[in-house]
Write a protein that holds these residues in place. Structure first.
Motif, PDB file in Angstrom:
ATOM      1  N   LEU A   5      17.706   3.485  -0.270  1.00 16.39           N
ATOM      2  CA  LEU A   5      17.817   2.256   0.467  1.00 16.39           C
ATOM      3  C   LEU A   5      17.800   2.426   2.159  1.00 16.39           C
ATOM      4  O   LEU A   5      17.100   0.588   2.875  1.00 16.39           O
ATOM      5  CB  LEU A   5      19.025   1.824  -0.130  1.00 16.39           C
ATOM      6  N   ASN A   6      18.026   3.842   2.656  1.00 16.37           N
ATOM      7  CA  ASN A   6      18.041   3.081   3.646  1.00 16.37           C
ATOM      8  C   ASN A   6      16.240   3.392   4.502  1.00 16.37           C
ATOM      9  O   ASN A   6      16.086   2.750   5.212  1.00 16.37           O
ATOM     10  CB  ASN A   6      18.387   4.398   4.383  1.00 16.37           C
ATOM     11  N   SER A   7      15.637   3.642   3.708  1.00 16.84           N
ATOM     12  CA  SER A   7      14.594   4.122   4.023  1.00 16.84           C
ATOM     13  C   SER A   7      13.871   2.779   4.133  1.00 16.84           C
ATOM     14  O   SER A   7      12.921   2.263   4.310  1.00 16.84           O
ATOM     15  CB  SER A   7      13.733   5.495   3.064  1.00 16.84           C
ATOM     16  N   MET A   8      14.138   1.235   2.808  1.00 17.55           N
ATOM     17  CA  MET A   8      13.688   0.471   2.671  1.00 17.55           C
ATOM     18  C   MET A   8      14.184  -0.365   4.137  1.00 17.55           C
ATOM     19  O   MET A   8      13.656  -1.447   4.997  1.00 17.55           O
ATOM     20  CB  MET A   8      14.414  -0.102   2.036  1.00 17.55           C
ATOM     21  N   SER A   9      15.066  -0.144   4.779  1.00 17.46           N
ATOM     22  CA  SER A   9      15.354  -1.245   6.260  1.00 17.46           C
ATOM     23  C   SER A   9      14.697  -0.767   7.521  1.00 17.46           C
ATOM     24  O   SER A   9      14.525  -1.046   8.470  1.00 17.46           O
ATOM     25  CB  SER A   9      17.061  -1.063   6.611  1.00 17.46           C
ATOM     26  N   ASP A  10      14.724   0.799   7.246  1.00 15.74           N
ATOM     27  CA  ASP A  10      13.987   1.805   8.031  1.00 15.74           C
ATOM     28  C   ASP A  10      12.295   1.911   7.747  1.00 15.74           C
ATOM     29  O   ASP A  10      12.230   2.953   7.260  1.00 15.74           O
ATOM     30  CB  ASP A  10      14.424   2.452   9.271  1.00 15.74           C
ATOM     31  N   PRO A  11      10.941   1.308   7.652  1.00 14.55           N
ATOM     32  CA  PRO A  11       9.841   1.755   6.815  1.00 14.55           C
ATOM     33  C   PRO A  11       9.470   3.204   7.977  1.00 14.55           C
ATOM     34  O   PRO A  11       8.704   3.778   7.179  1.00 14.55           O
ATOM     35  CB  PRO A  11       8.958   0.562   7.707  1.00 14.55           C
ATOM     36  N   ALA A  12       9.778   3.449   8.435  1.00 16.50           N
ATOM     37  CA  ALA A  12       9.183   4.530   9.623  1.00 16.50           C
ATOM     38  C   ALA A  12      10.481   6.007   8.914  1.00 16.50           C
ATOM     39  O   ALA A  12       9.567   6.798   9.350  1.00 16.50           O
ATOM     40  CB  ALA A  12       9.778   5.075  11.648  1.00 16.50           C
ATOM     41  N   THR A  13      11.215   6.022   8.085  1.00  9.99           N
ATOM     42  CA  THR A  13      11.822   6.601   7.565  1.00  9.99           C
ATOM     43  C   THR A  13      11.516   7.377   6.413  1.00  9.99           C
ATOM     44  O   THR A  13      11.093   6.567   5.564  1.00  9.99           O
ATOM     45  CB  THR A  13      13.220   6.902   6.837  1.00  9.99           C
ATOM     46  N   PRO A  14      10.605   8.020   6.050  1.00  9.70           N
ATOM     47  CA  PRO A  14       9.631   8.629   4.504  1.00  9.70           C
ATOM     48  C   PRO A  14      10.470   9.172   3.838  1.00  9.70           C
ATOM     49  O   PRO A  14      11.592   9.640   4.053  1.00  9.70           O
ATOM     50  CB  PRO A  14       8.607   8.847   4.879  1.00  9.70           C
ATOM     51  N   THR A  15      10.295   8.421   3.024  1.00  5.36           N
ATOM     52  CA  THR A  15      11.189   9.793   1.409  1.00  5.36           C
ATOM     53  C   THR A  15      10.333  10.072   0.848  1.00  5.36           C
ATOM     54  O   THR A  15       9.481   9.463   0.542  1.00  5.36           O
ATOM     55  CB  THR A  15      12.583   8.382   0.472  1.00  5.36           C
ATOM     56  N   SER A  16      10.738  11.117  -0.804  1.00  3.75           N
ATOM     57  CA  SER A  16       9.851  11.556  -1.256  1.00  3.75           C
ATOM     58  C   SER A  16       9.280  10.090  -2.089  1.00  3.75           C
ATOM     59  O   SER A  16       8.172  10.228  -3.338  1.00  3.75           O
ATOM     60  CB  SER A  16      10.130  12.280  -2.242  1.00  3.75           C
ATOM     61  N   LEU A  17       9.883   9.834  -2.330  1.00  3.74           N
ATOM     62  CA  LEU A  17       9.735   8.134  -3.456  1.00  3.74           C
ATOM     63  C   LEU A  17       8.242   7.009  -2.552  1.00  3.74           C
ATOM     64  O   LEU A  17       7.925   7.347  -3.444  1.00  3.74           O
ATOM     65  CB  LEU A  17      11.300   7.442  -3.538  1.00  3.74           C
ATOM     66  N   SER A  18       9.407   7.065  -1.416  1.00  2.65           N
ATOM     67  CA  SER A  18       8.320   6.296  -0.583  1.00  2.65           C
ATOM     68  C   SER A  18       6.687   6.530  -1.274  1.00  2.65           C
ATOM     69  O   SER A  18       5.583   6.085  -0.964  1.00  2.65           O
ATOM     70  CB  SER A  18       8.537   5.097   0.433  1.00  2.65           C
ATOM     71  N   ASP A  19       6.716   7.995  -0.748  1.00  2.42           N
ATOM     72  CA  ASP A  19       5.657   9.443  -0.352  1.00  2.42           C
ATOM     73  C   ASP A  19       4.582   8.464  -1.769  1.00  2.42           C
ATOM     74  O   ASP A  19       3.558   9.243  -1.648  1.00  2.42           O
ATOM     75  CB  ASP A  19       5.981   9.502   0.494  1.00  2.42           C
ATOM     76  N   TYR A  20       5.208   9.245  -2.630  1.00  4.68           N
ATOM     77  CA  TYR A  20       4.811   8.999  -4.116  1.00  4.68           C
ATOM     78  C   TYR A  20       4.505   7.573  -4.208  1.00  4.68           C
ATOM     79  O   TYR A  20       2.963   7.928  -4.677  1.00  4.68           O
ATOM     80  CB  TYR A  20       5.995   9.430  -4.987  1.00  4.68           C
ATOM     81  N   LEU A  21       4.636   6.886  -4.171  1.00  3.10           N
ATOM     82  CA  LEU A  21       4.312   5.025  -4.447  1.00  3.10           C
ATOM     83  C   LEU A  21       3.336   4.905  -3.448  1.00  3.10           C
ATOM     84  O   LEU A  21       2.437   4.247  -4.368  1.00  3.10           O
ATOM     85  CB  LEU A  21       5.107   4.342  -4.057  1.00  3.10           C
TER      86      LEU A  21
END
Length: 104
Positions: A5-21
């Motif tokens: 959820l935090n990465s959704m509000s800050d696109p500069a913060t990568p997560t393993s899920l966003s990297d995967y997608l």
């Protein structure tokens, strides 16, 4: 979940899920996005409508406004619901298969 959820509000913060997608090709994303059955699609429609509220479009002109954080939470809720429904559907099919194999 909070990190997602935090990465959704800050696109500069990568997560393993966003990297995967982001690393998935379009064909894989399309295949994963398709509901496994019409029943799952109907349940997801009902769930999302219950989250947003449902008024008949022929009688009301509804506009929904939100911020990035709340939209991220809605997306996370939809993802979790879809994951749950897919697992429940697979379990039902497995139980039906086991029941049918015991009847033989």
């Amino acid at each position: 979940m909070d990190q997602f959820l935090n990465s959704m509000s800050d696109p500069a913060t990568p997560t393993s899920l966003s990297d995967y997608l982001q690393g998935l090709d379009q064909e894989t994303v399309a295949r994963m996005s398709r509901p496994s059955s019409p029943e799952v699609m109907a349940l997801m429609d009902q769930h999302i409508m219950s989250l947003l509220g449902h008024l008949p479009p022929q009688e009301f002109d509804v506009t929904i406004t939100t911020n990035r954080e709340n939209l991220g939470r809605l997306l996370a809720t939809a993802l979790m619901s879809g994951y749950f429904l897919r697992g429940a559907e697979q379990r039902l099919k497995m139980e039906q298969s086991l029941t049918n194999s015991h009847e033989l």
